[in-house]
Motif scaffolding. Structure first.
Motif, PDB file in Angstrom:
ATOM      1  N   PRO A  34      54.400 -18.515 -11.341  1.00  0.00           N
ATOM      2  CA  PRO A  34      54.459 -20.203 -11.625  1.00  0.00           C
ATOM      3  C   PRO A  34      55.987 -20.303 -11.931  1.00  0.00           C
ATOM      4  O   PRO A  34      56.430 -21.504 -11.408  1.00  0.00           O
ATOM      5  N   GLU A  35      56.784 -19.659 -12.729  1.00  0.00           N
ATOM      6  CA  GLU A  35      57.985 -19.975 -13.277  1.00  0.00           C
ATOM      7  C   GLU A  35      59.152 -19.721 -12.008  1.00  0.00           C
ATOM      8  O   GLU A  35      60.289 -20.413 -12.202  1.00  0.00           O
ATOM      9  N   LEU A  36      58.509 -18.943 -11.046  1.00  0.00           N
ATOM     10  CA  LEU A  36      59.547 -18.918  -9.886  1.00  0.00           C
ATOM     11  C   LEU A  36      58.991 -19.690  -8.504  1.00  0.00           C
ATOM     12  O   LEU A  36      59.762 -19.630  -7.400  1.00  0.00           O
ATOM     13  N   SER A  37      57.970 -20.635  -8.535  1.00  0.00           N
ATOM     14  CA  SER A  37      57.425 -21.062  -7.435  1.00  0.00           C
ATOM     15  C   SER A  37      58.122 -21.900  -6.726  1.00  0.00           C
ATOM     16  O   SER A  37      58.448 -21.914  -5.500  1.00  0.00           O
ATOM     17  N   TYR A  38      59.145 -22.949  -7.476  1.00  0.00           N
ATOM     18  CA  TYR A  38      59.929 -23.803  -6.700  1.00  0.00           C
ATOM     19  C   TYR A  38      61.127 -23.185  -5.953  1.00  0.00           C
ATOM     20  O   TYR A  38      61.549 -23.554  -4.875  1.00  0.00           O
ATOM     21  N   ARG A  39      61.597 -22.103  -6.687  1.00  0.00           N
ATOM     22  CA  ARG A  39      62.843 -21.329  -5.982  1.00  0.00           C
ATOM     23  C   ARG A  39      62.265 -20.616  -5.009  1.00  0.00           C
ATOM     24  O   ARG A  39      62.854 -20.515  -3.819  1.00  0.00           O
ATOM     25  N   ARG A  40      61.016 -19.949  -5.255  1.00  0.00           N
ATOM     26  CA  ARG A  40      60.559 -19.131  -3.877  1.00  0.00           C
ATOM     27  C   ARG A  40      60.286 -20.130  -2.817  1.00  0.00           C
ATOM     28  O   ARG A  40      60.160 -19.668  -1.643  1.00  0.00           O
ATOM     29  N   PHE A  41      59.503 -21.310  -3.049  1.00  0.00           N
ATOM     30  CA  PHE A  41      59.287 -22.328  -2.039  1.00  0.00           C
ATOM     31  C   PHE A  41      60.715 -22.509  -1.341  1.00  0.00           C
ATOM     32  O   PHE A  41      60.730 -22.508  -0.096  1.00  0.00           O
ATOM     33  N   MET A  42      61.627 -22.913  -1.991  1.00  0.00           N
ATOM     34  CA  MET A  42      63.046 -23.342  -1.326  1.00  0.00           C
ATOM     35  C   MET A  42      63.489 -22.053  -0.573  1.00  0.00           C
ATOM     36  O   MET A  42      64.153 -22.153   0.471  1.00  0.00           O
ATOM     37  N   GLN A  43      63.329 -20.829  -1.018  1.00  0.00           N
ATOM     38  CA  GLN A  43      63.913 -19.444  -0.216  1.00  0.00           C
ATOM     39  C   GLN A  43      63.125 -19.591   1.056  1.00  0.00           C
ATOM     40  O   GLN A  43      63.963 -19.267   2.208  1.00  0.00           O
ATOM     41  N   ALA A 100      53.530 -25.899   0.907  1.00  0.00           N
ATOM     42  CA  ALA A 100      53.380 -24.669   1.394  1.00  0.00           C
ATOM     43  C   ALA A 100      51.920 -24.323   1.663  1.00  0.00           C
ATOM     44  O   ALA A 100      51.764 -23.565   2.814  1.00  0.00           O
ATOM     45  N   ARG A 101      50.982 -24.777   0.874  1.00  0.00           N
ATOM     46  CA  ARG A 101      49.456 -24.391   1.351  1.00  0.00           C
ATOM     47  C   ARG A 101      49.204 -24.988   2.752  1.00  0.00           C
ATOM     48  O   ARG A 101      48.533 -24.118   3.272  1.00  0.00           O
ATOM     49  N   VAL A 102      49.543 -26.052   2.996  1.00  0.00           N
ATOM     50  CA  VAL A 102      49.154 -26.659   4.246  1.00  0.00           C
ATOM     51  C   VAL A 102      50.040 -26.278   5.425  1.00  0.00           C
ATOM     52  O   VAL A 102      49.625 -25.887   6.654  1.00  0.00           O
ATOM     53  N   GLN A 103      51.616 -26.180   5.272  1.00  0.00           N
ATOM     54  CA  GLN A 103      52.273 -25.978   6.418  1.00  0.00           C
ATOM     55  C   GLN A 103      52.680 -24.167   6.658  1.00  0.00           C
ATOM     56  O   GLN A 103      53.356 -24.051   7.619  1.00  0.00           O
ATOM     57  N   LEU A 159      70.837 -25.285   4.227  1.00  0.00           N
ATOM     58  CA  LEU A 159      71.232 -25.432   2.737  1.00  0.00           C
ATOM     59  C   LEU A 159      70.022 -26.333   2.218  1.00  0.00           C
ATOM     60  O   LEU A 159      69.744 -27.417   2.570  1.00  0.00           O
ATOM     61  N   GLU A 160      69.707 -25.833   1.088  1.00  0.00           N
ATOM     62  CA  GLU A 160      68.865 -26.829   0.115  1.00  0.00           C
ATOM     63  C   GLU A 160      68.973 -26.632  -1.286  1.00  0.00           C
ATOM     64  O   GLU A 160      69.322 -25.505  -1.790  1.00  0.00           O
ATOM     65  N   ASN A 161      68.940 -27.741  -1.889  1.00  0.00           N
ATOM     66  CA  ASN A 161      69.019 -27.907  -3.426  1.00  0.00           C
ATOM     67  C   ASN A 161      67.698 -27.287  -3.860  1.00  0.00           C
ATOM     68  O   ASN A 161      66.448 -27.831  -3.352  1.00  0.00           O
ATOM     69  N   ILE A 162      67.646 -26.431  -4.866  1.00  0.00           N
ATOM     70  CA  ILE A 162      66.594 -26.111  -5.745  1.00  0.00           C
ATOM     71  C   ILE A 162      66.017 -27.077  -6.571  1.00  0.00           C
ATOM     72  O   ILE A 162      66.550 -27.614  -7.392  1.00  0.00           O
ATOM     73  N   ARG A 163      64.849 -27.717  -6.257  1.00  0.00           N
ATOM     74  CA  ARG A 163      64.120 -28.852  -6.923  1.00  0.00           C
ATOM     75  C   ARG A 163      62.765 -28.617  -7.130  1.00  0.00           C
ATOM     76  O   ARG A 163      62.186 -27.788  -6.444  1.00  0.00           O
ATOM     77  N   HIS A 164      61.972 -29.445  -7.910  1.00  0.00           N
ATOM     78  CA  HIS A 164      60.737 -29.531  -8.018  1.00  0.00           C
ATOM     79  C   HIS A 164      60.235 -30.312  -6.528  1.00  0.00           C
ATOM     80  O   HIS A 164      60.695 -31.226  -6.041  1.00  0.00           O
ATOM     81  N   ILE A 165      59.225 -29.643  -6.162  1.00  0.00           N
ATOM     82  CA  ILE A 165      58.262 -30.290  -5.065  1.00  0.00           C
ATOM     83  C   ILE A 165      57.125 -29.907  -5.035  1.00  0.00           C
ATOM     84  O   ILE A 165      56.634 -29.052  -5.748  1.00  0.00           O
ATOM     85  N   ASP A 166      56.251 -30.834  -4.082  1.00  0.00           N
ATOM     86  CA  ASP A 166      54.845 -30.790  -4.012  1.00  0.00           C
ATOM     87  C   ASP A 166      54.558 -29.257  -3.233  1.00  0.00           C
ATOM     88  O   ASP A 166      54.632 -29.102  -2.118  1.00  0.00           O
ATOM     89  N   LEU A 167      54.136 -28.305  -4.112  1.00  0.00           N
ATOM     90  CA  LEU A 167      53.619 -27.026  -3.598  1.00  0.00           C
ATOM     91  C   LEU A 167      52.587 -26.939  -2.452  1.00  0.00           C
ATOM     92  O   LEU A 167      52.524 -25.994  -1.694  1.00  0.00           O
ATOM     93  N   ASP A 168      52.055 -28.050  -2.385  1.00  0.00           N
ATOM     94  CA  ASP A 168      50.610 -28.205  -1.417  1.00  0.00           C
ATOM     95  C   ASP A 168      51.424 -28.256  -0.132  1.00  0.00           C
ATOM     96  O   ASP A 168      50.507 -27.900   1.088  1.00  0.00           O
TER      97      ASP A 168
END
Length: 227
Positions: free
Chosen positions: A136-145, A120-123, A109-118
């Protein structure tokens, strides 16, 4: 079918109510909770074990005193002396969830929030990173998914972060269905995701290819089974 029970931390309310509920969890759980500086962290710890005990009391009429938990070498919890009942716990901000199955299961379970997208690039894998930054408008949601799905799979296997996040990949097809690419033997599992809880993502990894069964629990429900 796997079942997911969830409760809001704010359900525990006043300090006196939280202190009352602590009597129903294990001594080890109380010790862990008492070490936290912030009471909300303590409530999440106690609340998670209460959800476990609530489920067993409600569905199996198990005596609370007889409920014992043990852990594998990586820290994944199990019900002691039970070979056909599995659970997994996660919490984020105001919510705690506990998933149940008669096979191994992982949930996150994760709260959708702003996070350093780097991160994802690294890990993450290259195709996952491409998916995340595509719009870009979906980046944070997709990261958390992707993050929650990966976590649910890792927790299913039960080896924690001993499995690198970029050693397997999670992808979405044109219909939004999750698919898993992994070099490991766990190719029979299904990944599922839900966003029905506002601003949160719930991910499940299990051996069932059905809809996620999420049930909300109120504090009075928990109090009732311990009366």
């Amino acid at each position: 079918m796997a079942k997911i029970y969830m409760i809001n931390v704010n359900e525990f309310g006043e300090w006196n109510k939280y202190e009352y509920l602590k009597q129903f969890v294990s001594k080890e759980c109380r010790k862990r909770a008492d070490k936290f500086y912030f009471v909300e962290d303590a409530k999440r710890t106690v609340g998670a074990e209460l959800l476990v005990r609530y489920y067993l009391r409600l569905n199996y009429n198990t005596s609370n005193r007889k409920i014992e938990m043990e852990y594998n070498q990586y820290g994944k919890p199990y019900i002691k002396n039970s070979n056909d009942l599995y659970f997994n716990i996660s919490h984020s901000c105001d919510w705690i969830i506990c998933a149940w199955s008669n096979h191994e299961i992982g949930v996150d379970l994760e709260n959708i929030r702003h996070i350093d997208l780097d991160i994802a690039r690294v890990q993450f894998c290259n195709d996952e990173y491409t998916y995340i930054i595509e719009f870009p408008e979906l980046s944070y949601r997709r990261f958390m998914q992707i993050w929650t799905l990966k976590e649910s799979y890792i927790k299913y296997i039960g080896k924690g972060l001993n499995i690198p996040l970029n050693s397997f990949s999670v992808n979405f097809d044109s219909n939004g269905k999750c698919t898993l690419k992994t070099p490991f033997k766990h190719n029979h599992v299904y990944l599922k995701i839900s966003e029905e809880l506002e601003n949160y993502i719930v991910a499940e990894c299990s051996e069932y290819n059905d809809e996620m069964d999420i049930r909300r629990v109120k504090i009075n429900d928990i109090l009732h089974v311990f009366d």
